[in-house]
Design a protein around this motif. Structure first.
Motif, mmCIF file in Angstrom:
data_model
loop_
_atom_site.group_PDB
_atom_site.id
_atom_site.type_symbol
_atom_site.label_atom_id
_atom_site.label_comp_id
_atom_site.label_asym_id
_atom_site.label_seq_id
_atom_site.Cartn_x
_atom_site.Cartn_y
_atom_site.Cartn_z
ATOM 1 N N THR A 1 0.794 -1.091 0.006
ATOM 2 C CA THR A 1 0.006 0.044 0.111
ATOM 3 C C THR A 1 0.903 1.072 0.062
ATOM 4 O OG1 THR A 1 -0.206 -0.030 2.380
ATOM 5 C CG2 THR A 1 -1.832 -1.133 1.268
ATOM 6 N N THR A 2 0.309 2.397 -0.458
ATOM 7 C CA THR A 2 1.134 3.635 -0.031
ATOM 8 C C THR A 2 1.486 3.710 1.098
ATOM 9 O OG1 THR A 2 -0.624 4.593 -1.807
ATOM 10 C CG2 THR A 2 0.815 6.208 -0.555
ATOM 11 N N ARG A 3 0.785 3.514 2.235
ATOM 12 C CA ARG A 3 1.332 3.781 3.546
ATOM 13 C C ARG A 3 2.409 2.824 3.762
ATOM 14 N NH1 ARG A 3 -1.115 5.811 7.531
ATOM 15 N NH2 ARG A 3 -3.250 5.673 6.783
ATOM 16 N N ALA A 4 2.521 1.272 3.268
ATOM 17 C CA ALA A 4 3.862 0.687 3.666
ATOM 18 C C ALA A 4 4.912 1.205 2.663
ATOM 19 C CB ALA A 4 3.333 -0.766 3.035
ATOM 20 N N GLU B 1 9.152 4.767 -7.015
ATOM 21 C CA GLU B 1 7.761 5.484 -8.047
ATOM 22 C C GLU B 1 6.642 4.616 -7.587
ATOM 23 O OE1 GLU B 1 8.682 6.430 -11.923
ATOM 24 O OE2 GLU B 1 10.340 7.828 -11.599
ATOM 25 N N LEU B 2 5.839 5.422 -7.128
ATOM 26 C CA LEU B 2 4.556 4.808 -6.939
ATOM 27 C C LEU B 2 3.469 5.438 -7.981
ATOM 28 C CD1 LEU B 2 4.200 5.316 -3.033
ATOM 29 C CD2 LEU B 2 5.098 3.268 -4.294
ATOM 30 N N ARG B 3 2.863 4.529 -8.777
ATOM 31 C CA ARG B 3 1.773 5.113 -10.161
ATOM 32 C C ARG B 3 0.628 4.552 -9.700
ATOM 33 N NH1 ARG B 3 6.450 2.747 -13.295
ATOM 34 N NH2 ARG B 3 8.099 4.191 -13.180
ATOM 35 N N TYR B 4 -0.526 5.481 -10.088
ATOM 36 C CA TYR B 4 -1.875 5.281 -9.876
ATOM 37 C C TYR B 4 -2.578 5.612 -11.231
ATOM 38 C CZ TYR B 4 -0.315 5.647 -5.030
ATOM 39 O OH TYR B 4 0.586 5.632 -3.903
ATOM 40 N N GLU B 5 -3.708 5.150 -11.654
ATOM 41 C CA GLU B 5 -4.529 5.377 -12.442
ATOM 42 C C GLU B 5 -4.910 6.676 -12.209
ATOM 43 O OE1 GLU B 5 -4.690 3.397 -15.226
ATOM 44 O OE2 GLU B 5 -3.734 1.778 -14.106
ATOM 45 N N CYS B 6 -4.952 7.388 -13.358
ATOM 46 C CA CYS B 6 -5.588 8.848 -13.155
ATOM 47 C C CYS B 6 -7.034 8.849 -12.812
ATOM 48 C CB CYS B 6 -5.268 9.779 -14.400
ATOM 49 S SG CYS B 6 -3.834 10.178 -14.854
ATOM 50 N N LEU C 1 -3.983 8.791 -0.800
ATOM 51 C CA LEU C 1 -3.577 7.626 -1.499
ATOM 52 C C LEU C 1 -3.279 6.477 -0.463
ATOM 53 C CD1 LEU C 1 -1.004 9.399 -3.699
ATOM 54 C CD2 LEU C 1 -3.246 8.361 -4.445
ATOM 55 N N MET C 2 -3.352 6.891 0.996
ATOM 56 C CA MET C 2 -2.570 6.052 1.948
ATOM 57 C C MET C 2 -3.085 4.647 1.803
ATOM 58 S SD MET C 2 -0.044 7.074 3.684
ATOM 59 C CE MET C 2 0.866 8.479 4.474
ATOM 60 N N ALA C 3 -4.269 4.320 1.727
ATOM 61 C CA ALA C 3 -4.909 2.724 1.859
ATOM 62 C C ALA C 3 -4.834 2.409 0.467
ATOM 63 C CB ALA C 3 -6.410 2.978 2.480
ATOM 64 N N ARG C 4 -4.634 2.988 -0.624
ATOM 65 C CA ARG C 4 -4.475 2.503 -1.911
ATOM 66 C C ARG C 4 -3.382 1.907 -2.269
ATOM 67 N NH1 ARG C 4 -7.097 6.901 -6.001
ATOM 68 N NH2 ARG C 4 -8.386 7.895 -4.486
ATOM 69 N N VAL C 5 -3.577 0.578 -3.046
ATOM 70 C CA VAL C 5 -2.328 -0.233 -3.653
ATOM 71 C C VAL C 5 -1.885 0.476 -4.910
ATOM 72 C CG1 VAL C 5 -1.654 -2.416 -4.459
ATOM 73 C CG2 VAL C 5 -2.967 -2.314 -2.312
ATOM 74 N N PRO C 6 -0.818 0.972 -5.153
ATOM 75 C CA PRO C 6 -0.453 1.546 -6.523
ATOM 76 C C PRO C 6 -0.646 0.494 -7.799
ATOM 77 C CG PRO C 6 1.347 1.955 -4.981
ATOM 78 C CD PRO C 6 0.399 0.992 -4.361
ATOM 79 N N SER C 7 -1.003 0.961 -8.875
ATOM 80 C CA SER C 7 -0.873 0.348 -10.032
ATOM 81 C C SER C 7 0.307 -0.086 -10.308
ATOM 82 C CB SER C 7 -1.670 0.810 -11.097
ATOM 83 O OG SER C 7 -2.824 1.592 -10.800
ATOM 84 N N GLU C 8 1.521 0.661 -10.075
ATOM 85 C CA GLU C 8 2.734 -0.064 -10.588
ATOM 86 C C GLU C 8 3.879 0.490 -9.400
ATOM 87 O OE1 GLU C 8 3.833 1.790 -14.267
ATOM 88 O OE2 GLU C 8 2.064 0.927 -15.396
#
Length: 152
Positions: free
Chosen positions: A28-31, A96-101, A137-144
């Motif tokens: 996750t972003t937090r981790a 680098e943490l990437r997320y869908e727009c 973003l903290m609870a999200r899992v980045p796409s890449e």
């Protein structure tokens, strides 16, 4: 002899922090942020100059990989000197943490902030301020996730 890790070990140190107890598919972003904070607090064997060890927090929507993605780039930059002790180049270690727009992320715009270990006081305050930018973003899992080293 000192017990600080060498700059050449920095990428492996960051990768180890990121993988503590998890696979990258559940990062996750937090981790990732907690791992980067541990990495940021670790002092490396650098020259005692103001810009020898810097931290860069930056984000924005970019198309580096061909399609636009909201990217959070957590970077550590080290000054590399030549044999005479003069600046030769920098080495940057990136996570680098990437997320869908999406509109909420695009609305954040872009930002960047530097912190230099030997020139600034208040690392914890800087980290806290940067963490505030990650709230959505903290609870999200980045796409890449991309962890790499590059000379600059």
């Amino acid at each position: 002899m000192h017990d600080k890790p060498r700059i050449e070990e920095a990428l492996d140190v960051l990768r180890a922090e990121l993988e503590v107890g998890r696979s990258t598919t559940e990062l996750t972003t937090r981790a990732a942020w907690l791992a980067f904070m541990r990495f940021a607090r670790l002092r490396f064997a650098t020259a005692p100059t103001p810009d020898s060890d810097g931290l860069l927090f930056q984000y924005g929507t970019y198309a580096f990989s061909g399609r636009p993605m909201f990217t959070v780039d957590l970077t550590r930059q080290f000054d590399i000197s030549d044999d005479g002790g003069e600046h030769d180049h920098y080495v940057q270690i990136h996570c680098e943490l990437r997320y869908e727009c999406e509109p909420a992320l695009d609305a954040l715009g872009s930002s960047n902030s530097w912190f230099f270990q030997n020139a600034n006081a208040g690392l914890d305050e800087w980290l806290t301020a940067m963490e505030g930018h990650l709230e959505l973003l903290m609870a999200r899992v980045p796409s890449e996730v991309d962890v790499y080293e590059e000379p600059v």
